[in-house]
Write a protein that holds these residues in place. Structure first.
Motif, PDB file in Angstrom:
ATOM      1  N   UNK A  43       0.921  -1.148  -0.109  1.00 16.26           N
ATOM      2  CA  UNK A  43      -0.221   0.044  -0.078  1.00 16.26           C
ATOM      3  C   UNK A  43       0.899   1.237   0.016  1.00 16.26           C
ATOM      4  N   UNK A  44       1.769   1.209   0.797  1.00 19.13           N
ATOM      5  CA  UNK A  44       2.917   2.310   0.855  1.00 19.13           C
ATOM      6  C   UNK A  44       3.537   2.556  -0.781  1.00 19.13           C
ATOM      7  N   UNK A  45       3.852   1.468  -1.175  1.00 18.18           N
ATOM      8  CA  UNK A  45       4.335   1.612  -2.490  1.00 18.18           C
ATOM      9  C   UNK A  45       3.557   2.163  -3.622  1.00 18.18           C
ATOM     10  N   UNK A 205       5.286   0.613 -13.008  1.00 20.93           N
ATOM     11  CA  UNK A 205       4.798   2.072 -12.662  1.00 20.93           C
ATOM     12  C   UNK A 205       4.697   2.761 -11.259  1.00 20.93           C
ATOM     13  N   UNK A 206       4.872   1.729 -10.390  1.00 19.96           N
ATOM     14  CA  UNK A 206       4.883   2.098  -9.029  1.00 19.96           C
ATOM     15  C   UNK A 206       6.105   2.266  -8.497  1.00 19.96           C
ATOM     16  N   UNK A 283      -1.726  -2.416 -14.488  1.00 17.52           N
ATOM     17  CA  UNK A 283      -1.356  -2.591 -13.137  1.00 17.52           C
ATOM     18  C   UNK A 283      -2.263  -1.605 -12.304  1.00 17.52           C
ATOM     19  N   UNK A 284      -3.118  -1.749 -12.123  1.00 19.25           N
ATOM     20  CA  UNK A 284      -3.849  -0.821 -11.023  1.00 19.25           C
ATOM     21  C   UNK A 284      -3.635  -1.106  -9.708  1.00 19.25           C
ATOM     22  N   UNK A 285      -3.736  -0.054  -8.619  1.00 16.45           N
ATOM     23  CA  UNK A 285      -2.758  -0.157  -7.740  1.00 16.45           C
ATOM     24  C   UNK A 285      -3.624  -1.075  -6.594  1.00 16.45           C
ATOM     25  N   UNK A 286      -5.012  -1.212  -6.837  1.00 17.27           N
ATOM     26  CA  UNK A 286      -5.605  -2.200  -5.900  1.00 17.27           C
ATOM     27  C   UNK A 286      -5.423  -3.436  -6.264  1.00 17.27           C
ATOM     28  N   UNK A 292      -0.150  -8.968  -3.752  1.00  9.43           N
ATOM     29  CA  UNK A 292       0.610  -9.191  -2.823  1.00  9.43           C
ATOM     30  C   UNK A 292       0.167 -10.056  -1.609  1.00  9.43           C
ATOM     31  N   UNK A 293      -1.164  -9.792  -1.338  1.00  4.72           N
ATOM     32  CA  UNK A 293      -1.931 -10.531  -0.252  1.00  4.72           C
ATOM     33  C   UNK A 293      -1.895 -11.852  -0.882  1.00  4.72           C
ATOM     34  N   UNK A 294      -2.561 -12.124  -2.197  1.00  9.33           N
ATOM     35  CA  UNK A 294      -2.446 -13.503  -2.560  1.00  9.33           C
ATOM     36  C   UNK A 294      -1.194 -14.116  -2.648  1.00  9.33           C
TER      37      UNK A 294
END
Length: 326
Positions: A43-45, A205-206, A283-286, A292-294
């Motif tokens: 989330x920070x990233x 992009x992140x 690559x949307x943020x959500x 990552x959770x997966x």
């Protein structure tokens, strides 16, 4: 040193004696907290809040907590500072709790070692997180920070599985040896998948900071090529799992192992779907956060499966491993 440890044991003995079920709950809390810090780190990233607190261990040179700054929006400060607080209060607390629980219960040595790894690694991760900030979010430092979190989730999941086992039980094979070797091989490939995914993110992009994106170190490599490599490794990982599942189905395997391998396939399928949608939607943020959770879910379930395939149980009973099959 021995005297200090004996003093520690005497102090711990003042605590209530935790049941095996209570120890499992503490171990699960430690596992979830390790996964949580990886997710909040993502989330920070994706929100570009990596330098919301531009220094470490303080948020600013002259302040431990966020303060109004024209060059650093308050929401970036809140997200980064919140991530640090989760590491300090949740991860550290759960790590200490599992150490106290298994020490008070006088569990076998390997459980104590796994338990002590939790707080010690959390301290090391804190230092690495500080280096990440102080180096301006260098991609390889950020990547190392993430991969260490992945390793910690594996170890925490293994601890969770081991806590359910009796200390006086016997180590027995609960699945064909070939299947266990394949799952071990798939774990190696999974490590490569995670590394490739980290590199894709490093070129994606992140960047982790939106206050000065040009200053952020990015990996200048073809994203389609990296994504293809990542996808091929995922295919190899799934292939090894399928092969292992066939051996498990055909050979003598415990019910716990049969159930867990199904769970692994479910989380891998969900994770793969998220990855595909993520790639084709820019690559949307959500979806990055969900991915990552997966990944944390796949790591945890794979670790538990591997442990269940050679577990310590009371001979003639599959009761212990069935506790983890639900």
């Amino acid at each position: 040193m021995i005297g200090v440890y004996q003093l520690f044991l005497r102090l711990v003995d003042r605590l209530p004696l935790p049941s095996t079920k209570a120890q499992q709950r503490f171990a699960l809390a430690a596992l979830l907290s390790q996964a949580l810090i990886a997710v909040t780190g993502s989330v920070v990233r994706v929100t570009g809040s990596g330098l919301g607190c531009p220094t470490w261990p303080k948020c600013f040179d002259d302040s431990l907590v966020p303060i109004p700054q024209d060059e650093v929006p308050w929401w970036h400060q809140a997200i980064e500072f919140g991530n640090r607080q989760i590491a300090v209060w949740i991860v550290v607390t759960t790590s200490i709790a599992i150490v106290l629980a298994v020490t008070r219960a006088r569990r076998r040595r390997e459980i104590l070692i796994y338990a002590w790894i939790m707080p010690l690694s959390t301290f090391a991760q804190g230092i690495l997180g500080g280096i990440t900030v102080l180096t301006g979010l260098r991609w390889w430092v950020v990547g190392a920070h993430m991969l260490v979190s992945c390793a910690m989730v594996w170890l925490a999941a293994t601890l969770y599985a081991k806590v359910a086992e009796p200390d006086d039980g016997a180590e027995i094979e609960t699945a064909p040896a070939g299947a266990r070797r394949l799952v071990a091989g798939s774990a190696v490939v999974m490590a490569l998948v995670l590394t490739a995914g980290m590199i894709v993110t490093a070129a994606g992009p992140h960047a982790g900071d939106r206050t000065n994106p040009k200053a952020i170190d990015r990996l200048d490599v073809s994203i389609p090529l990296l994504s293809l490599t990542h996808g091929l490794l995922v295919a190899l990982y799934v292939g090894l799992l399928i092969w292992a599942a066939v051996l498990i189905a055909r050979g003598p395997s415990s019910e716990a192992v049969r159930r867990r391998v199904k769970i692994v396939f479910v989380v891998v399928a969900a994770q793969s779907l998220i990855g595909v949608v993520q790639y084709f939607t820019g690559v949307p943020a959500l979806l990055v956060v969900l991915h990552v959770a997966g990944a944390m879910s796949v790591i945890a379930e794979a670790a538990i499966l591997y442990r269940l395939m050679s577990a310590r149980v009371v001979r003639g009973s599959d009761r212990t491993t069935d506790k983890l099959a639900a």
